[in-house]
Write a protein that holds these residues in place. Structure first.
Motif: not given
Length: 434
Positions: A217-219, A225-226, A266, A298-299
């Motif tokens: 989970i990235a961005g 993300k958390s 995360d 991707w956030l």
């Protein structure tokens, strides 16, 4: 040797297994007799002083048709700790008996030819399986799916090796079957076998199933993300804060979605530069995790998304920006609108991850290779690959050596075939030595 072969007590039944040349003597000492082979029999088990240990079912399996290839006895005891301890103490006191080392029953099964290395690896994976996909894959390995494929390749190699040896050493014998253009025929056989090995090497690796797919989970900072990893894990795994740079290192958790093992990570918010040296390290680690990910969530802005082959672009925190024209326009370019806080879109995300994960896994019933097996198969394929028109392609001695080296590489997968198999094929098929 002896060991408790069932789960740790207390339990309804505890199975103690004894394997080796002293197994029959041990069973007679405890039970006073040997039952009929492969038939359950009720017996009173007593120690060397005649004290009753337990009333149990006993089984006698004379070798070599046993799990280990040796004489084997089983004691099906009442599963209390004291009962098991007393029986093990009585066994340990007998001459020639000792407790088994970890994995020793399986090791003896391999040494006794009851299973091969690939099947032993499958058994180890089966014992460690936690998800449905791990169980299915390990069961296939333990049942000999890979071993049967290797046996087929070895048989073809042995035939090619025997043909090469016959051409080299016995072409002038009347009772030896030889062919015109033997080198070209051998080259065709090697090319076809190399192509089949290449198809197997193109399949997903077994480690993907055993260790779990990496889902990162990235961005940018404060992208949610958390909150998302907490929602996926259904517990407070990561600290959620409006302060940018709260997550500074990778937080990982193992989850199973639809029976598929996955490792969700995360990461620190990715931005141009961190607020301090520690955050900068976290950002570097986040970028490395993105590159290594099997699946990327991707956030963040679509234009900032990494160029990843399996990325799901998510318009996150939808509960905060609904009605914002700019945010809704950005969301139109994403794969999914999500609110981890309210649960909106979580089911769809779950389905998308699983669908993408299945493209990375072997198809149902399709065996996969572990790293050790893939290395051996890669080496075998390399030995089989000869460029037409080269010196090697016209030299039967070099072709025969390449075939031998390819067979040696394949042998490392199962630990079985060898030179004797080639000699059997050579002397059996070509009527040599009448």
């Amino acid at each position: 040797m002896f060991a408790l072969s069932s789960g740790m007590p207390p339990a309804a039944i505890a199975v103690v297994r004894v394997s080796g040349p002293a197994a029959g003597t041990a069973l007679e000492t405890l039970a006073g007799r040997l039952p009929a082979p492969r038939h359950a029999s009720l017996a009173a088990l007593k120690d060397s002083k005649g004290a009753l240990l337990d009333r149990a079912l006993i089984f006698w399996f004379p070798g070599p048709a046993t799990a280990t290839g040796e004489d084997l006895a089983e004691l099906h005891l009442h599963g209390g700790r004291a009962v098991v301890a007393a029986v093990e103490h009585a066994l340990a006191a007998m001459p020639g008996l000792r407790r088994a080392q970890p994995g020793e029953f399986t090791r003896r099964a391999f040494l006794g030819g009851r299973i091969d290395l690939a099947e032993a690896e499958g058994l180890a994976d089966l014992l460690a399986a936690e998800t449905e996909s791990q169980r299915v894959q390990a069961l296939g390995m333990a049942s000999g799916h890979v071993s049967r494929a290797v046996a087929g390749w070895q048989e073809r190699l042995i035939g090619l090796m025997a043909g090469a040896e016959a051409e080299l050493n016995f072409a002038d014998e009347d009772d030896v079957e030889v062919y015109e253009g033997a080198g070209a025929r051998l080259m065709d056989g090697m090319k076809a076998l190399a192509a089949e090995l290449g198809e197997w090497l193109a399949r997903p690796a077994a480690e993907v199933i055993a260790e779990g797919l990496s889902v990162v989970i990235a961005g940018p900072p404060n992208a949610g993300k958390s909150t998302l990893i907490n929602a996926l894990a259904r517990r407070e795994l990561a600290i959620v804060s409006s302060v940018a740079g709260t997550t500074r290192d990778i937080i990982e958790t193992s989850l199973a979605l639809d029976g598929i093992a996955m490792r969700f990570s995360d990461t620190a918010g990715i931005r141009g530069e961190g607020g301090d040296a520690i955050e900068a390290i976290g950002i570097d680690r986040a970028r490395a995790a993105v590159e290594a990910a099997d699946i990327l969530l991707w956030l963040g802005p679509v234009k900032e998304a990494p160029n990843h082959p399996r990325a799901i672009l998510i318009a996150a925190q939808a509960d905060r920006w609904r009605g914002d024209a700019g945010a809704e326009a950005e969301a139109a370019h994403c794969d999914l609108v999500l609110s981890a806080a309210t649960g909106g879109g979580m089911d769809k995300l779950h389905a998308m991850i699983v669908e993408m994960a299945r493209t990375l896994l072997p198809r149902e019933g399709e065996p996969a290779l572990r790293q050790r097996q893939r290395a051996a198969l890669t080496e075998a394929k390399q030995w089989l690959a000869i460029e037409p028109g080269t010196r090697e392609a016209d030299d039967l001695i070099l072709i025969a050596e390449r075939l031998r080296l390819a067979a040696t590489a394949l042998d490392r997968i199962t630990g079985r075939a060898g030179v004797e198999d080639m000699l059997d094929a050579l002397f059996g098929r070509f009527c040599i030595g009448k």
